[in-house]
Design a protein around this motif. Structure first.
Motif: not given
Length: 347
Positions: A129-152
Motif C-alpha cells: 500500500a505504501f508503494s501504491r501511495l507513492q504512485r498516486i500521491d506525488k507529495n509522498y516521498h518517504c516510501n522505503p525501498s524493496e531492499s529496506e523492506w527485506d531488511v526490516a
C-alpha cells in the motif's frame, strides 16, 4: 514515606531503572537501613534493576542498523496524520491492494523499542500500500525501498524473541521474578545463532547488542536449549537419605516446563512440608522483574497532544479522554457484574 507506611523493617527490594538519581537514592537507603535503623541484614539484594529497561537499552543499540528505515516509516505516519487528503489517498491505496482489514500504522515512542517493534509489525503487511501511495500521491516521498523492506522483515523476526520476553516478565497478574532467567537464556541462545547468520546486517546488529556489555554471546559454550537442563533434572534420582529442607527440595523431581504451571499454588500446597522455604519464596516471588506496571500507573504518555493533533480544542480533548476511560472501564464492569450474578445464583 517508608516510615509513614511502616515499611522500614519489611523492605526487601526496590526495583528501579538505571537512572543516576535512582542509584544515589538506593545508596542512601542502604546507608539508612544499615546505620540509622541498626538493622543487621544483607542489603546487597535490595537494589533490583528493571529488566525491561536493560533490554530496552540493548535493543536500541541494535536498531541503529535500520534507523534509516524506521525514520522513513515515522515520516510516513506523520505525513498521513498531517492532512485528511493524504489519509484519504492512503485509504484508496489500501482498498486497491485489498488491505483494508489490516491495522493502521501508529506512531511509536522513540525511547521505547517495543513500540518501534509494533510499528514494524503493522507497517510490514502494508508495504504494498505504501508503494501504491507513492504512485498516486506525488507529495509522498518517504516510501522505503524493496531492499529496506527485506531488511526490516528479517530484523523484525530477530526482535520477536526480545518482544515476547519483555512482555512475559513485565506481566502484572503473576510473579515475574521466576520467569526472567529462562527468558534471558533463550535470548542468549538465539544470539549465538545470529553469529552464523547469512545476513551481514544481522551480525552487525549482534555486535551492537554485545557492545552493551549486558548480554554477551562470544566465547561462551552453552547447550542448544534449556530442554537439556529439564531433561537432566528429570533423569536425576532422588536420594532417600535424611536431608535438610533445602536439600530435599533441590533433589525433588521437577515439574515439566509449562506456561500453565502456577508457582503460587504450588508453594501454597507445599508450604506445610517446606515451611521455611515457603516464606523465602513468598518474599522473592513478590519482587517484580520490571517497573513497567508501576510506570504505567502514573504515565501520561497517552494523553500528550503531539503536533498532528494540535488543532483539537480543549473541550474535544477532554471529551476524548473521558470517553476512552469509559471504554476501558466497560470490560471491568462486565466482569464484576458477571461475578456478582454468579454469587447470587450460588446463594
Amino acid at each position: 514515606m517508608i516510615l509513614e507506611w511502616n515499611l522500614d523493617k519489611k523492605l526487601f527490594s526496590i526495583v528501579v531503572d538505571n537512572a543516576t538519581n535512582n542509584d544515589v537514592m538506593i545508596r542512601k537507603v542502604k546507608d539508612w537501613i544499615l546505620y540509622d535503623l541498626l538493622v543487621a541484614r544483607d542489603v546487597d539484594l535490595l537494589h533490583v534493576r528493571c529488566s525491561a529497561h536493560i533490554l530496552n537499552l540493548i535493543v536500541q543499540d541494535g536498531l541503529n542498523e535500520i534507523r534509516g528505515l524506521i525514520d522513513k516509516i515515522r515520516e510516513t505516519v506523520r505525513y498521513l496524520n498531517k492532512s485528511p487528503a493524504a489519509s484519504q489517498k492512503f485509504e484508496m491505496a489500501l482498498s486497491q491492494c485489498n488491505l483494508t482489514d489490516k491495522r493502521q500504522v501508529a506512531m511509536d515512542v522513540p525511547n521505547r523499542w517495543n513500540s518501534t517493534y509494533e510499528l514494524l509489525a503493522t507497517a510490514l503487511p502494508l508495504k504494498e500500500a505504501f508503494s501504491r501511495l507513492q504512485r498516486i500521491d506525488k507529495n509522498y516521498h518517504c516510501n522505503p525501498s524493496e531492499s529496506e523492506w527485506d531488511v526490516a522483515g528479517v530484523v523484525h523476526e530477530c526482535l520477536q524473541i526480545f518482544y515476547e520476553a519483555t512482555d512475559h516478565f513485565s506481566g502484572r497478574k503473576y510473579p515475574t521474578s521466576n520467569v526472567f532467567f529462562p527468558d534471558v537464556c533463550e535470548i542468549h541462545l538465539k544470539m549465538i545463532e545470529w553469529e552464523k547468520s547469512d545476513y551481514d546486517y544481522v551480525r552487525r546488529m549482534l555486535c551492537h547488542l554485545v557492545k552493551s556489555n549486558v548480554i554477551s554471546s562470544s566465547g561462551v559454550e552453552t547447550r542448544a536449549s534449556l530442554r537439556d537442563f529439564d531433561r537432566w533434572c528429570y533423569e536425576s534420582r532422588v536420594s532417600n537419605n535424611q536431608k535438610s529442607e533445602l536439600e530435599s527440595y533441590l533433589e525433588e523431581a521437577r515439574f515439566p516446563r509449562a506456561e500453565t504451571f502456577n508457582i503460587l499454588d504450588w508453594w501454597k500446597t507445599n508450604s506445610p512440608r517446606l515451611p521455611v522455604l515457603a516464606k523465602i519464596a513468598r518474599d522473592i516471588l513478590a519482587v517484580p522483574a520490571t517497573t513497567v506496571a508501576s510506570e504505567a500507573a502514573f504515565s501520561v504518555g497517552g494523553r500528550i497532544i503531539d503536533e498532528s493533533r494540535t488543532c483539537l480544542l480543549p473541550d474535544a480533548v477532554e471529551a476524548l479522554v473521558v470517553a476512552d476511560d469509559w471504554i476501558e472501564s466497560i470490560p471491568k464492569r462486565t466482569v464484576h457484574m458477571e461475578s456478582s450474578g454468579t454469587q447470587t445464583d450460588n446463594a
